[in-house]
Design an enzyme around this catalytic site. Structure first.
Site, PDB file in Angstrom:
ATOM      1  N   ARG A  47       0.825  -1.200   0.000  1.00 20.06           N
ATOM      2  CA  ARG A  47       0.000   0.000   0.000  1.00 20.06           C
ATOM      3  C   ARG A  47       0.862   1.253   0.000  1.00 20.06           C
ATOM      4  O   ARG A  47       0.503   2.262  -0.607  1.00 20.06           O
ATOM      5  CB  ARG A  47      -0.954  -0.002   1.199  1.00 20.06           C
ATOM      6  N   HIS A  50       2.036   1.597  -3.527  1.00 18.22           N
ATOM      7  CA  HIS A  50       0.902   2.052  -4.342  1.00 18.22           C
ATOM      8  C   HIS A  50       0.665   3.543  -4.184  1.00 18.22           C
ATOM      9  O   HIS A  50       0.382   4.261  -5.148  1.00 18.22           O
ATOM     10  CB  HIS A  50      -0.352   1.269  -3.935  1.00 18.22           C
TER      11      HIS A  50
END
Length: 232
Positions: A47, A50
């Site tokens: 994450r 990302h």
């Protein structure tokens, strides 16, 4: 296995995952093998990557899976979440946060960000999750307190004090997510916390909230699992 079944294995049912996010994580995993990381570490690593489109975080982040497991349980049991700036709070869409920067004042030897940390600790006490993505002095101040945190996500950014404050966090022995380099920021700090929020609670650990249930975002948000290197 159809597409819906594949998505449900990666993203908790409580979240609505936009197809763009799903494709983004597919491309991330095509370029970087994260399968060797333990579950929560993988969730955080992916994450963060990302959020920044920066694969180098896989080698830059430092965390410990056992500490993440305890923090994940505390978070889903309702432990308070404290942030250093509103930009971090804006990135955390599924939990109310505490940010005292508006109430803080600078003084001799004390930055406004550091004072905000003092005020927040007076409000929430021990056992909170602290998410610091902007000011190194906020992280430095937290380390002077007897905060007994469930987790410190220490990812401040900058050329002055950022790397040093994160090194001090690792040396403190507190349960933490940090990185070695000077990079970081509000988006990646919020992403690390979101990774724990979005990760499913195992059936063996039923949630027993000690605080009011966190509000659910009205907007679809992204999710996935991601890990990285652990503390030595």
């Amino acid at each position: 296995m159809n597409r819906e079944d594949r998505v449900s294995q990666v993203f908790p049912e409580s979240r609505v995952v936009h197809p763009i996010e799903e494709e983004s994580f597919r491309r991330l995993r095509a370029r970087l093998d994260t399968s060797h990381f333990p579950p929560l570490t993988r969730a955080v690593v992916e994450r963060v990557i990302h959020s920044a489109a920066d694969l180098a975080y896989a080698d830059d982040l430092v965390m410990d899976e056992a500490a993440l497991e305890k923090a994940h349980a505390a978070l889903h049991d309702g432990a308070p979440v404290v942030v250093d700036v509103e930009m971090v709070a804006a990135g955390i869409t599924r939990r109310e946060t505490v940010c005292r920067l508006k109430d803080a004042e600078s003084g001799p030897g004390l930055t406004r960000s550091a004072h905000a940390i003092r005020l927040a600790y007076e409000q929430v006490g021990p056992g909170a999750l602290w998410v610091i993505g902007c000011a190194p002095t906020a992280l430095e101040e937290l380390l002077t307190l007897d905060a007994a945190p469930a987790l410190v996500i220490g990812l401040p950014v900058g050329f002055v004090g950022a790397a040093e404050s994160k090194a001090a966090l690792r040396e403190s022995g507190l349960p933490a997510v940090s990185n070695i380099s000077e990079k970081g920021g509000s988006a990646v700090a919020a992403a690390a916390l979101n990774a724990l929020l979005y990760h499913p609670v195992p059936p063996s650990h039923p949630v027993h909230p000690t605080h009011p249930a966190p509000p659910v975002s009205k907007h679809p948000v992204s999710e996935a699992s991601a890990p990285l290197k652990e503390n030595p």
